[in-house]
Design a protein around this motif. Structure first.
Motif, mmCIF file in Angstrom:
data_model
loop_
_atom_site.group_PDB
_atom_site.id
_atom_site.type_symbol
_atom_site.label_atom_id
_atom_site.label_comp_id
_atom_site.label_asym_id
_atom_site.label_seq_id
_atom_site.Cartn_x
_atom_site.Cartn_y
_atom_site.Cartn_z
ATOM 1 N N UNK A 1 0.915 -1.067 0.192
ATOM 2 C CA UNK A 1 -0.081 -0.074 0.131
ATOM 3 C C UNK A 1 0.926 1.207 -0.033
ATOM 4 N N UNK A 2 2.077 1.183 0.780
ATOM 5 C CA UNK A 2 2.781 2.426 0.752
ATOM 6 C C UNK A 2 3.509 2.701 -0.414
ATOM 7 N N UNK A 3 3.793 1.697 -1.185
ATOM 8 C CA UNK A 3 4.373 1.995 -2.430
ATOM 9 C C UNK A 3 3.561 2.488 -3.359
ATOM 10 N N UNK A 4 2.329 1.972 -3.593
ATOM 11 C CA UNK A 4 1.278 2.491 -4.352
ATOM 12 C C UNK A 4 0.973 3.818 -3.940
ATOM 13 N N UNK A 5 0.794 4.054 -2.824
ATOM 14 C CA UNK A 5 0.482 5.670 -2.215
ATOM 15 C C UNK A 5 1.731 6.656 -2.599
ATOM 16 N N UNK A 6 2.687 6.103 -2.852
ATOM 17 C CA UNK A 6 4.030 7.005 -2.956
ATOM 18 C C UNK A 6 3.856 7.969 -4.337
ATOM 19 N N UNK A 7 3.087 7.693 -5.137
ATOM 20 C CA UNK A 7 2.975 8.476 -6.506
ATOM 21 C C UNK A 7 1.832 9.103 -6.388
ATOM 22 N N UNK A 8 1.793 10.656 -6.596
ATOM 23 C CA UNK A 8 0.519 11.543 -6.647
ATOM 24 C C UNK A 8 -0.348 11.426 -7.598
ATOM 25 N N UNK A 9 0.001 10.577 -8.721
ATOM 26 C CA UNK A 9 -1.009 10.368 -9.629
ATOM 27 C C UNK A 9 -1.912 9.205 -9.222
ATOM 28 N N UNK A 10 -1.471 8.395 -8.448
ATOM 29 C CA UNK A 10 -2.305 7.297 -7.857
ATOM 30 C C UNK A 10 -3.100 7.731 -6.763
ATOM 31 N N UNK A 11 -2.379 8.494 -5.991
ATOM 32 C CA UNK A 11 -3.162 9.041 -5.063
ATOM 33 C C UNK A 11 -4.388 10.089 -5.436
ATOM 34 N N UNK A 12 -4.316 10.633 -6.493
ATOM 35 C CA UNK A 12 -5.521 11.516 -6.965
ATOM 36 C C UNK A 12 -6.260 10.640 -7.709
ATOM 37 N N UNK A 13 -5.919 9.464 -8.455
ATOM 38 C CA UNK A 13 -6.816 8.440 -8.617
ATOM 39 C C UNK A 13 -7.655 8.053 -7.518
ATOM 40 N N UNK A 14 -7.188 7.874 -6.430
ATOM 41 C CA UNK A 14 -8.025 7.468 -5.229
ATOM 42 C C UNK A 14 -8.957 8.456 -5.054
ATOM 43 N N UNK A 15 -8.481 9.681 -4.754
ATOM 44 C CA UNK A 15 -9.446 10.781 -4.608
ATOM 45 C C UNK A 15 -10.347 10.862 -5.354
#
Length: 105
Positions: free
Chosen positions: A6-20
């Motif tokens: 999970x931490x590796x996945x969340x490290x990228x800002x594009x992936x965080x924005x996708x989750x948002x």
């Protein structure tokens, strides 16, 4: 692709924005890609990482793939952050006490 933590996945800002973007509900991959100045394949790669981290699930609907937020793995992040939250609460309480002392002078 192997499981991604999970931490590796969340490290990228594009992936965080996708989750948002998925907090409001499921969205088609093409619709999500339209939110970024990235190629659709690049966004698809980010969605694949999120899927491998079990943060999203994919639902085929006809010719489209819809992505749903799966928040359960975020509990691991919350558990990791919890000690830091206690630290900041203690620091904020100390600051409040100091400011109250200043006001009472």
């Amino acid at each position: 692709m192997a499981d991604v933590d999970v931490f590796s996945a969340l490290a990228n800002p594009v992936r965080r924005k996708l989750l948002e973007s998925l907090r409001a509900g499921p969205r088609a991959a093409g619709e999500l890609a339209g939110d970024f100045e990235l190629s659709r394949p690049a966004v698809s790669e980010h969605l694949a990482v999120l899927k491998n981290a079990r943060l999203v699930r994919e639902e085929p609907r006809g010719r489209h793939r819809y992505y749903h937020l799966e928040p359960a793995p975020l509990a691991e992040v919350e558990e990791w952050l919890h000690p830091f939250e206690r630290y900041w609460r203690a620091r904020m309480r100390s600051l409040r006490e100091l400011l109250d002392e200043e006001d009472n002078r």
